[in-house]
Design an enzyme around this catalytic site. Structure first.
Site, PDB file in Angstrom:
ATOM      1  N   ASN A  21       0.866  -1.113   0.238  1.00 40.37           N
ATOM      2  CA  ASN A  21      -0.174   0.132  -0.007  1.00 40.37           C
ATOM      3  C   ASN A  21       0.835   1.196   0.192  1.00 40.37           C
ATOM      4  O   ASN A  21       0.516   2.354  -0.716  1.00 40.37           O
ATOM      5  CB  ASN A  21      -0.918  -0.036   1.337  1.00 40.37           C
ATOM      6  CG  ASN A  21      -1.929   1.121   1.097  1.00 40.37           C
ATOM      7  OD1 ASN A  21      -2.891   1.194   0.380  1.00 40.37           O
ATOM      8  ND2 ASN A  21      -2.011   2.021   2.100  1.00 40.37           N
ATOM      9  N   ARG A  47       1.981   1.910  -3.227  1.00 35.74           N
ATOM     10  CA  ARG A  47       0.845   2.666  -4.530  1.00 35.74           C
ATOM     11  C   ARG A  47       0.471   4.201  -4.003  1.00 35.74           C
ATOM     12  O   ARG A  47      -0.024   4.754  -4.936  1.00 35.74           O
ATOM     13  CB  ARG A  47      -0.205   1.705  -4.180  1.00 35.74           C
ATOM     14  CG  ARG A  47      -0.375   0.222  -4.640  1.00 35.74           C
ATOM     15  CD  ARG A  47      -1.767  -0.324  -4.783  1.00 35.74           C
ATOM     16  NE  ARG A  47      -2.399  -0.514  -3.584  1.00 35.74           N
ATOM     17  CZ  ARG A  47      -2.075  -1.867  -2.868  1.00 35.74           C
ATOM     18  NH1 ARG A  47      -1.449  -2.681  -3.120  1.00 35.74           N
ATOM     19  NH2 ARG A  47      -2.676  -1.884  -1.615  1.00 35.74           N
ATOM     20  N   ASN A  91       3.769   8.019  -4.188  1.00 36.84           N
ATOM     21  CA  ASN A  91       3.613   8.736  -5.272  1.00 36.84           C
ATOM     22  C   ASN A  91       3.030   8.383  -6.362  1.00 36.84           C
ATOM     23  O   ASN A  91       3.315   7.485  -7.397  1.00 36.84           O
ATOM     24  CB  ASN A  91       5.436   8.668  -5.930  1.00 36.84           C
ATOM     25  CG  ASN A  91       5.565   9.878  -6.851  1.00 36.84           C
ATOM     26  OD1 ASN A  91       4.613  10.176  -7.780  1.00 36.84           O
ATOM     27  ND2 ASN A  91       6.661  10.044  -7.034  1.00 36.84           N
ATOM     28  N   TYR A 103       3.606  -2.958 -15.494  1.00 40.57           N
ATOM     29  CA  TYR A 103       3.013  -3.905 -14.970  1.00 40.57           C
ATOM     30  C   TYR A 103       2.027  -4.612 -15.645  1.00 40.57           C
ATOM     31  O   TYR A 103       1.875  -5.736 -16.120  1.00 40.57           O
ATOM     32  CB  TYR A 103       2.455  -3.589 -13.446  1.00 40.57           C
ATOM     33  CG  TYR A 103       1.692  -4.671 -12.729  1.00 40.57           C
ATOM     34  CD1 TYR A 103       2.456  -5.645 -12.074  1.00 40.57           C
ATOM     35  CD2 TYR A 103       0.312  -4.759 -12.892  1.00 40.57           C
ATOM     36  CE1 TYR A 103       1.697  -6.642 -11.473  1.00 40.57           C
ATOM     37  CE2 TYR A 103      -0.375  -5.876 -12.214  1.00 40.57           C
ATOM     38  CZ  TYR A 103       0.248  -6.826 -11.620  1.00 40.57           C
ATOM     39  OH  TYR A 103      -0.361  -7.732 -10.953  1.00 40.57           O
ATOM     40  N   HIS A 118      16.023   4.703  -9.993  1.00 40.35           N
ATOM     41  CA  HIS A 118      16.543   5.432  -8.752  1.00 40.35           C
ATOM     42  C   HIS A 118      17.911   5.341  -8.537  1.00 40.35           C
ATOM     43  O   HIS A 118      18.596   6.366  -8.230  1.00 40.35           O
ATOM     44  CB  HIS A 118      15.616   4.818  -7.514  1.00 40.35           C
ATOM     45  CG  HIS A 118      14.364   5.165  -7.468  1.00 40.35           C
ATOM     46  ND1 HIS A 118      13.144   4.844  -8.020  1.00 40.35           N
ATOM     47  CD2 HIS A 118      13.849   6.196  -6.407  1.00 40.35           C
ATOM     48  CE1 HIS A 118      12.085   5.117  -7.438  1.00 40.35           C
ATOM     49  NE2 HIS A 118      12.415   6.143  -6.776  1.00 40.35           N
TER      50      HIS A 118
END
Length: 509
Positions: free
Chosen positions: A374, A377, A380, A392, A419
């Site tokens: 969670n 999700r 950001n 996905y 990243h």
């Protein structure tokens, strides 16, 4: 009198029973009300999606959409944009939440006073210079010229490639070859033009860290925007050709330009818009961004630089590493909050207000998460939407729905790699701390702390692991930064950029 006393006892008994039943009653009412509101929001979203069908490739009938399965991932109609405020804007209307905001302002004042007093004691005068800010944002003309070139190229190349492909696709006798050629040109632009060009400028001009962040983050943003534009519009053209439509659905250049500035990574021809611009709101958000920048400056000056400046004098050992991590948790968490508040709330809301962009759900209540699934999700939503729809779901469409675990792993890998790429270019060295945290601990916690964990203890565990992760990131990257400053290597090879120098650098004083 006896009757009166009996009435009093009966009233007291009923009152006691009522007080005992009150929590259960209020909980039941709250659950029913929440269910009612959720159903209302869901129906509203369905109505909005049906009323704005022009946003999606809905020119085909349902039968044609089923036939076009090979053209794009099964829709679910994609992301539905609706007019809604940012969560913090709503929460700041509550005085209790606004007090927490005031507490952070008070902490900034304490940092400023501490810095001024220490400088006055050491120097005998007030030192008001901001040398660190001047350094990290140096060479700004190079940054601006690089951004301008990136933006102009993103405006011209992807749009014109798409228009030329779309206009000649219907009449082409070699559609597959045409699509392959234009697809290769677009891929070349994404990798060489937007991919290698800005990176080369950042490295060859030796841009300082913050200036590199601006260039590289804009590079990533424009790559994602260009991909979304092509990904959303190519299926519409293919669908119109299968439907034998007389017109080719080509977006106007103004719609594409609006999308490039809009605070979203999902392309639509139109978005919900507000009727007016609140310029006072825009000025407030930019002022908060500036305040957050100075806040980060004082955090580094008071909490980070004094700790890591002489770290190279100490031998690398387990005890020192543990102390470093725990001493870095406070600045790490404050930096996390500032990045969230300054960028995801203030910066995006300022641009949304100037563009009258009405869907302000850039994040959700990630602080209430009881699972890392969670948290990923809700932290950001802007980036999560892009990864969900274009990484996905497209992975599942291509390989099949039975490979959900592989799809999730691929999304984690892409996110972790991007990243780490950003940090490597911006810091000037490769030290895959964040990548390892993402791929090891992030993946493990994503499965252990999943959506079935609902109790408050799981929120405590989530925050604890988040605090420790921020401490690890600040500690290890800061140690490596100062180690490369104090222990430079003459004529470094490629392996010297990959080998951690903080493990072997012990400066002799």
């Amino acid at each position: 009198m006896k009757k009166h006393r009996g009435d009093l006892r009966a009233r007291g008994h009923f009152k006691t029973q009522a007080m005992q039943l009150k929590p259960a009653f209020m909980k039941e009412v709250d659950s029913h009300f929440t269910e009612f509101v959720n159903n209302l929001v869901a129906k509203s979203a369905l109505l909005d999606s049906s009323s704005s069908a022009s946003l999606f490739p809905a020119s085909c009938s349902e039968k044609e959409l089923l036939k076009a399965k090979t053209l794009r991932a099964p829709p679910e109609h994609g992301k539905v944009f609706t007019a809604r405020r940012s969560l913090l804007d709503e929460l700041f209307e509550v005085s209790h939440i606004r007090t927490i905001y005031h507490m952070f302002i008070a902490l900034l004042i304490v940092f400023i006073l501490s810095t001024l007093l220490v400088d006055f004691i050491d120097e005998g005068r007030l030192v008001l210079g901001f040398d660190l800010l001047v350094f990290v944002f140096g060479k700004f003309p190079v940054v601006f010229c690089t951004w301008l070139c990136m933006f102009c190229a993103t405006v011209i190349v992807p749009y014109n490639l798409f228009v030329r492909w779309a206009q000649g696709y219907c009449s082409s006798s070699h559609r597959a070859v045409r699509s392959l050629c234009y697809g290769m040109l677009f891929t070349l632009f994404q990798t060489a033009g937007l991919g290698l060009g800005p990176t080369y400028v950042a490295v060859s001009y030796a841009l300082p860290p913050a200036s590199r962040f601006i260039v590289i983050l804009e590079q990533v943003r424009l790559v994602m925007k260009a991909h979304s534009f092509i990904r959303e519009n190519v299926p519409r053209v293919l669908c119109s050709v299968k439907d034998k439509s007389s017109t080719v659905p080509i977006p106007r250049i103004s719609q594409y330009l609006y999308f490039l500035f809009a605070p979203t990574l999902i392309y639509r021809d139109n978005y919900p818009r507000n009727p007016t611009i609140r310029w006072g709101y825009v000025a407030t958000k930019f002022a908060q961004v500036l305040g957050s920048l100075f806040y980060a400056y004082y955090i580094f000056v008071r909490l980070c630089i004094p700790q890591f400046r002489n770290s190279s004098q100490e031998t690398f050992n387990l005890r020192g590493l543990v102390l470093c991590i725990f001493n870095s948790i406070l600045p790490g968490v404050l930096i996390l909050f500032l990045v969230f508040f300054a960028f995801l709330h203030c910066w995006l809301n300022a641009f949304a207000e100037m563009l009258r962009f009405a869907d302000r759900m850039f994040y959700k209540d990630w602080w209430n998460s009881t699972s890392y699934a969670n948290y990923y999700r809700t932290w950001n939503v802007v980036v999560h939407d892009w990864l969900y729809y274009y990484a996905y779901r497209d992975f599942l469409w291509f390989f099949g729905k039975k490979f959900k675990a592989a799809a999730m792993l691929s999304v984690f890998t892409v996110s972790a790699a991007v990243h780490e790429y950003v940090l490597s270019i911006c810091f000037g060295f490769f030290y895959p701390v964040l990548f390892c945290l993402f791929m090891c601990f992030g993946m493990v916690f994503n499965f252990i702390l999943n959506d079935r964990r609902k109790g408050p203890i799981w929120n405590v565990i989530m925050w604890t692991s988040l605090f420790l992760g921020q401490g690890v990131i600040i500690c290890l990257y800061s140690q490596e930064w100062y180690a490369r400053h104090y222990c430079p290597v003459e004529n470094p090879t490629f392996l010297d950029y990959l080998k951690p120098r903080s493990w072997s650098c012990h400066m002799k004083m």
